[in-house]
Design an enzyme around this catalytic site. Structure first.
Site, mmCIF file in Angstrom:
data_model
loop_
_atom_site.group_PDB
_atom_site.id
_atom_site.type_symbol
_atom_site.label_atom_id
_atom_site.label_comp_id
_atom_site.label_asym_id
_atom_site.label_seq_id
_atom_site.Cartn_x
_atom_site.Cartn_y
_atom_site.Cartn_z
ATOM 1 C CD GLU A 1 -3.239 -0.315 2.412
ATOM 2 O OE1 GLU A 1 -3.156 0.078 2.689
ATOM 3 O OE2 GLU A 1 -4.014 -1.562 2.156
ATOM 4 N NE ARG B 1 -3.272 2.187 4.238
ATOM 5 C CZ ARG B 1 -3.725 1.239 5.532
ATOM 6 N NH1 ARG B 1 -2.964 2.419 7.119
ATOM 7 N NH2 ARG B 1 -4.965 0.928 6.019
ATOM 8 C CB THR C 1 -1.766 0.413 9.242
ATOM 9 O OG1 THR C 1 -2.910 0.709 9.210
ATOM 10 C CG2 THR C 1 -2.478 -1.414 9.700
ATOM 11 N N GLY D 1 -7.157 1.198 16.279
ATOM 12 C CA GLY D 1 -7.284 0.484 17.034
ATOM 13 C C GLY D 1 -8.843 1.117 17.120
ATOM 14 C CG ASN E 1 -13.996 4.148 12.518
ATOM 15 O OD1 ASN E 1 -13.086 4.281 11.744
ATOM 16 N ND2 ASN E 1 -14.420 3.705 13.623
ATOM 17 C CG ASP F 1 -16.064 2.700 10.129
ATOM 18 O OD1 ASP F 1 -15.048 3.069 10.019
ATOM 19 O OD2 ASP F 1 -15.908 1.116 9.121
ATOM 20 C CD1 TRP G 1 -6.599 2.385 2.347
ATOM 21 C CD2 TRP G 1 -5.087 3.243 2.029
ATOM 22 N NE1 TRP G 1 -6.125 1.016 1.808
ATOM 23 C CE2 TRP G 1 -5.644 1.956 1.684
ATOM 24 C CE3 TRP G 1 -3.635 3.640 1.175
ATOM 25 C CZ2 TRP G 1 -4.844 1.024 0.065
ATOM 26 C CZ3 TRP G 1 -3.000 3.390 0.169
ATOM 27 C CH2 TRP G 1 -3.328 1.640 -0.059
ATOM 28 C CG MET H 1 -1.657 -18.424 9.958
ATOM 29 S SD MET H 1 -2.756 -17.110 9.211
ATOM 30 C CE MET H 1 -3.993 -18.333 11.006
#
Length: 689
Positions: free
Chosen positions: A75, A128, A173, A189, A267, A312, A400, A645
């Protein structure tokens, strides 16, 4: 398909512009010493380079490519510094690559799986981008670390822990930003009710300089803080116990002219205001732009887009400061196209709204009242009287993926989306809301490249995209706009008319944004190719047929005269190639329990097991899931932790058996659909008690 918005949805900029060439453009000069997610300071995603133009774009070709093994979602917008490209990968690794040859110079791997394995459960495996200043590269790691690296060697200089250790579901992120010897980072979060904040650190030492909370805490925490005491008056009930939200998970912009830093606040969490703030109130500073003193982090002004936020909606898309001529005089403005569907032009000296208009289909409000700055809302939109359908969805008309602004054309180029949503109260849920996507119009579920006039507040042209989720944009002085798209193409458009002038088959969908830079008098354009991100949690509307692990993730670099080509790779495939062992007999109760347990797994593996190609495989197609023991080794023991994972050590053997049963039943059902049997045949091999 209905979706409970909660942890699953929660698990639902990276930088540019030239620096090597001398130029009279002030932004480009500043970019030579400081580079942020979408530019120097104004984050306009505009390059003043004009060697590649609408007249010669047909001569542009692939100059170099670099396969990025182990990556899933990319991203970031690459950062170009002195002939080197810097960017981040899915799991917060940092890459340094020769900007001309595509040769890998160094990598930095924060090894979350080894350092903080418990925090692998936080957020999606996305990042990002990075920031650069004074010989250092800064990266916000998914597990909460802010790390400074030597830009020449990639060696770690310092690490700061930015997140509270006692809160499990904070994460990072977004890209850090640099300004005035400081580096700032926010966090995710908020969907889970965690209190949002942004923190500035000293670039040399990593010591905290200041922190600003976006929402109030408990009365004891607010006491003596005038800003938090003011904000607390707009909340009711024991909100600090039910949760607040307001994460600064992406957008931050520094304004050197006014010595302000603008933060985009996210949000609410819980989404349902009846749970979060039962007596009403605006709930500052949710869904707001907040201006802070860059030296002290003290509050200066705010503008709230959605009082008492419930859908949101968030102000976390990129913000661009500029000077526009409005009403015959120059105005210092801040521009944003947030998820709620309006394009806002705000006075960046005062925070007062100048204008706001709908960029597309928006039904939650009739308009924004210019005098008060508040929306004129449609009735019942907080689902206080039951179910309501409105546009846009929680994904927004713009998310975004960064928009760009060209001072040459005076237009803003927006990765636009159209989709509706159905909301209803769900008191038993931690977030109090049930939501699902809605398609009613022909354009619902599609996107567009939208050229928007911020002064006239209307579109100038619109290039439709067949799919919803596309990449960020780059505008250049060559009168071009670049964008990657979901169907795997990298495209260039005439910035004035929107006409498509050039395209390149990148072999995989693109969600990041490109960068343009100059090396030794030659202009280049680079983009990361790595489909994914929130496509897993929204797979019912974002799946376009890419398959996990089938297409390589890459850095592609283009220039005039480029002659290289990519080896062939599998194209898009909408068929689910399910695998099954017909000898396995499944218990219906186990299948039902496994469906419930799967829940948040859909954020990566796809809602209802419908994978979107990234960030994780469609488990119905995975040979690994044929073996219950293999699934146990992955889910419980963390066998694939080094590949991203996370382990779920709290799962019992019975719970893993139930998840395995659900996967097996779903694969069997898919195979039966493909062969066209009756519904009874589809249930063969499943017993009930």
């Amino acid at each position: 398909m209905a979706m409970t918005i909660g942890r699953a949805a929660a698990l639902c900029f990276a930088a540019m512009v030239t620096l090597a060439a001398a130029t009279t453009d002030g932004f480009a000069q500043q970019a030579a010493s400081k580079l942020n997610h979408d530019g120097g300071t104004d984050e306009s995603a505009y390059s003043p380079l004009d060697k590649i133009t609408a007249a010669n774009i047909q001569r542009m070709g692939l100059a170099s490519s670099l396969d990025l093994e182990g990556e899933v979602t990319l991203e970031a917008r690459p950062l170009a510094v002195n002939g080197v490209l810097y960017f981040s990968g899915s799991y917060s690794a940092v890459y340094a690559v020769d900007a001309v040859t595509g040769k890998l110079l160094w990598t930095y791997d924060p090894q979350i799986w080894k350092v903080n394995p418990d925090r692998m459960l936080r957020g999606l495996p996305v990042n990002r981008g990075v920031a650069y200043d004074n010989g250092r590269i800064f990266i916000g790691v998914r597990d909460g670390r802010l790390v400074a690296l030597d830009a020449r060697t990639g060696k770690e200089q310092w690490t700061a822990e930015t997140l509270p250790l006692d809160k499990q579901f904070y994460w990072i992120t977004g890209a850090p930003r640099v300004f005035k010897g400081k580096v700032i980072i926010g966090n995710g979060g908020g969907d889970l009710g965690l209190r949002g904040y942004a923190t500035a650190y000293d670039q040399v030492t990593g010591k905290q300089v200041w922190r600003f909370y976006t929402v109030p805490g408990s009365p004891d925490q607010n006491r003596g803080d005038p800003t938090m005491e003011m904000a607390a008056k707009t909340w009711t009930g024991e909100y600090w116990k039910t949760g607040t939200g307001g994460a600064v998970w992406d957008s931050m912009t520094f304004d050197p002219e006014l010595n302000l830093i603008y933060i985009g606040v996210g949000n609410a969490g819980p989404y349902n205001p009846a749970i979060r703030s039962p007596g009403g109130g605006d709930n500052l500073f949710l869904a707001s732009i907040v201006a802070l003193n860059a030296d002290t982090g003290k509050y200066v002004w705010h503008y709230q887009q959605n009082p008492l936020e419930a859908w949101d909606y968030k102000a976390t898309t990129n913000m661009i400061p500029a000077t526009l001529v409005i009403g015959g005089r120059e105005r210092k403005v801040l521009m944003q196209s947030p998820t709620n569907g309006f394009f806002y032009v705000i006075d960046r000296e005062t925070g007062k709204l100048i204008s706001a208009e709908k960029t597309g289909k928006v039904t939650w409000a009739e308009r924004i009242d210019i005098e008060t700055g508040r929306p004129v809302e449609a009735p019942g939109i907080r689902y206080e009287h039951g179910e309501v359908v409105l546009w846009p969805s929680m994904s927004g008309t713009h998310n975004w993926q960064p928009m760009s602004f060209s001072p040459n054309t005076g237009l803003v180029y927006i990765p636009y989306m159209q989709l509706g949503a159905r909301y209803a109260p769900l008191p038993a849920s931690p977030v109090g809301t049930m939501a699902s996507f809605v398609k009613q119009d022909a354009e619902d579920g599609t996107g567009a490249l939208l050229a928007w006039d911020p002064v006239a507040q209307k579109p100038r042209w619109k290039m439709p995209r067949p799919f919803l989720w596309n990449g960020g944009t780059l505008a250049t002085a060559g009168n071009l706009v670049f964008q990657g798209t979901a169907d795997g193409y990298f495209r260039a458009h005439d910035a004035t008319t929107g006409k498509e002038l050039w395209q390149f088959n990148a072999g995989l969908g693109i969600v990041g944004a490109p960068v343009s830079y100059m090396v030794k008098g030659k202009q280049y354009v680079s983009v990361l190719v790595g489909w994914g991100g929130a496509t897993g949690s929204t797979s019912d509307v974002t799946n376009v047929g890419w398959k996990y692990g089938k297409q390589p993730r890459r850095l592609l670099t283009f220039a005039l005269g480029g002659k290289k080509s990519l080896p062939p790779s599998p194209g898009r495939d909408m068929v689910v190639h399910a695998v099954d062992d017909p000898s396995v007999v499944l218990d219906a109760a186990d299948v039902a329990a496994g469906r419930a347990l799967f829940g948040s797994c859909g954020s990566c593996h796809g809602r209802g097991l419908l994978g979107a190609g990234s960030p994780a495989p469609d488990l119905r197609e995975s040979p690994l899931t044929l073996s219950e023991d293999a699934l146990w080794a992955v889910l419980h023991d963390g066998a694939l932790a080094p590949r991203g994972m996370p382990p779920f050590a709290a799962l019992t053997r019975q719970q893993v058996h139930q998840i395995w049963s659900y996967i097996r039943a779903s694969a069997r059902e898919q195979l039966s659909k493909a062969s066209g049997p009756t519904s009874e045949t589809a249930k063969e091999g499943i017993t009930s008690h």
